[in-house]
Design a protein around this motif. Structure first.
Motif, PDB file in Angstrom:
ATOM      1  N   ALA A  12      -2.101  -3.047   0.440  1.00 24.89           N
ATOM      2  CA  ALA A  12      -3.227  -3.212  -0.041  1.00 24.89           C
ATOM      3  C   ALA A  12      -1.522  -3.237   0.583  1.00 24.89           C
ATOM      4  O   ALA A  12      -1.275  -2.964   0.242  1.00 24.89           O
ATOM      5  CB  ALA A  12      -2.844  -1.638   1.755  1.00 24.89           C
ATOM      6  N   GLU A 137      -5.008  -0.284  -9.438  1.00 32.07           N
ATOM      7  CA  GLU A 137      -5.789   0.185  -8.292  1.00 32.07           C
ATOM      8  C   GLU A 137      -5.277  -0.498  -7.033  1.00 32.07           C
ATOM      9  O   GLU A 137      -4.392  -1.343  -7.104  1.00 32.07           O
ATOM     10  CB  GLU A 137      -7.300   0.001  -8.505  1.00 32.07           C
ATOM     11  N   ARG A 138      -5.819  -0.109  -5.889  1.00 33.28           N
ATOM     12  CA  ARG A 138      -5.161  -0.434  -4.631  1.00 33.28           C
ATOM     13  C   ARG A 138      -5.109  -1.924  -4.329  1.00 33.28           C
ATOM     14  O   ARG A 138      -4.180  -2.394  -3.667  1.00 33.28           O
ATOM     15  CB  ARG A 138      -5.826   0.301  -3.471  1.00 33.28           C
ATOM     16  N   ASN A 139      -6.062  -2.687  -4.796  1.00 33.58           N
ATOM     17  CA  ASN A 139      -6.093  -4.110  -4.471  1.00 33.58           C
ATOM     18  C   ASN A 139      -4.948  -4.850  -5.145  1.00 33.58           C
ATOM     19  O   ASN A 139      -4.293  -5.710  -4.543  1.00 33.58           O
ATOM     20  CB  ASN A 139      -7.438  -4.708  -4.892  1.00 33.58           C
ATOM     21  N   LEU A 141      -2.206  -3.386  -6.477  1.00 33.07           N
ATOM     22  CA  LEU A 141      -0.937  -2.679  -6.382  1.00 33.07           C
ATOM     23  C   LEU A 141       0.179  -3.551  -5.807  1.00 33.07           C
ATOM     24  O   LEU A 141       1.297  -3.550  -6.345  1.00 33.07           O
ATOM     25  CB  LEU A 141      -1.106  -1.405  -5.549  1.00 33.07           C
ATOM     26  N   VAL A 160      -2.230   5.148  -9.795  1.00 29.60           N
ATOM     27  CA  VAL A 160      -3.158   4.329  -9.014  1.00 29.60           C
ATOM     28  C   VAL A 160      -4.521   5.009  -8.966  1.00 29.60           C
ATOM     29  O   VAL A 160      -4.639   6.169  -8.530  1.00 29.60           O
ATOM     30  CB  VAL A 160      -2.640   4.111  -7.582  1.00 29.60           C
ATOM     31  N   VAL A 162      -7.734   5.909  -7.361  1.00 26.04           N
ATOM     32  CA  VAL A 162      -8.335   5.948  -6.028  1.00 26.04           C
ATOM     33  C   VAL A 162      -9.740   6.529  -6.168  1.00 26.04           C
ATOM     34  O   VAL A 162     -10.304   6.532  -7.246  1.00 26.04           O
ATOM     35  CB  VAL A 162      -7.448   6.733  -5.041  1.00 26.04           C
ATOM     36  N   GLN A 169       1.840   7.123  -7.341  1.00 27.10           N
ATOM     37  CA  GLN A 169       2.440   6.602  -6.123  1.00 27.10           C
ATOM     38  C   GLN A 169       3.825   6.036  -6.434  1.00 27.10           C
ATOM     39  O   GLN A 169       3.997   5.286  -7.395  1.00 27.10           O
ATOM     40  CB  GLN A 169       1.547   5.536  -5.492  1.00 27.10           C
TER      41      GLN A 169
END
Length: 233
Positions: A12, A137-139, A141, A160, A162, A169
């Motif tokens: 991301a 979350e991944r966006n 991060l 995180v 997912v 992570q």
């Protein structure tokens, strides 16, 4: 090459906690534009935006468009939209929406934090698991990483959210490197993910930008995002 490859770069992160007082040095709003490369060749462009959503929440979006090759032919576009609250300098997740549209496929994923749980709807599949304080979350991060680096941290771990669980992570500063991207030449620090061999590397200039000037990861080939322009608002 699949349309999914383009969107793994998407640059991301609410729990049942009171809204944290805003830290004076967290970014309030900005727009960053990136070029997306696949194996060194042009593939698309991405626009990352942070703005206030009111009520103590912020909205962080990543709009990626395929402009070259198969991604352009298929009209492939992806949007990622996150809502979060600042927990100190951590963008703590409230919700996340992912939408992929292309001529041959479409995909959606929605993540919502409610009542201490994370609820995920991935197309027709549903998942529920327990939320963790300080969860991202991944966006968002990459934003969380940039702020940790700006505060001087050399190693950092984030819970995180997912699809089916919370992953711990871990990342560390691995080197100082000179890099050149469309936005200019920089003395950057390289951050690598260390808890898994995911081929994730990001280059930051924390004194100037809260987001990476370059991000690279492997997913069926070398996929890279390079900063073109950054505007604080």
């Amino acid at each position: 090459m699949t349309t999914k490859t383009l969107f793994r770069a998407g640059l991301a992160l609410a729990l049942a906690l009171p809204v944290a007082a805003f830290a004076a040095d967290v970014p309030q709003s900005f727009t960053a534009t990136y070029q997306v490369l696949k194996d060194g060749g042009p593939l698309g462009e991405a626009t990352v935006t942070l703005k206030s959503a009111g009520g103590g929440q912020f909205e962080y979006t990543n709009q990626t468009k395929g402009t070259s090759g198969l991604a352009a032919m298929l009209g492939a576009n992806v949007s990622e939209t996150s809502r979060f609250t600042w927990a100190g300098q951590v963008p703590q997740a409230v919700s996340y929406h992912y939408q992929l549209d292309a001529a041959v496929k479409s995909k959606t994923r929605d993540l919502t934090v409610q009542g201490g749980n994370v609820q995920v709807q991935d197309n027709k599949k549903s998942f529920t698991y327990t939320a963790v304080p300080g969860m991202v979350e991944r966006n968002t991060l990459p934003l969380a990483l940039g702020l940790a680096l700006r505060s001087g941290q050399q190693q950092v771990a984030f819970p995180v959210a997912v699809k089916q669980q919370v992953e711990n992570q871990q990342f560390k500063v691995s080197a100082k490197e000179k890099i050149t991207v469309p936005a200019g030449a920089f003395d950057a620090i390289r951050v690598d993910r260390t808890d898994a061999d995911r081929g994730f590397n990001a280059w930051y200039v924390p004194s100037k930008y809260p987001v990476p000037v370059k991000l690279a990861q492997k997913d069926g080939g070398d996929l890279t995002m390079e900063l073109v322009k950054y505007e604080a608002r």
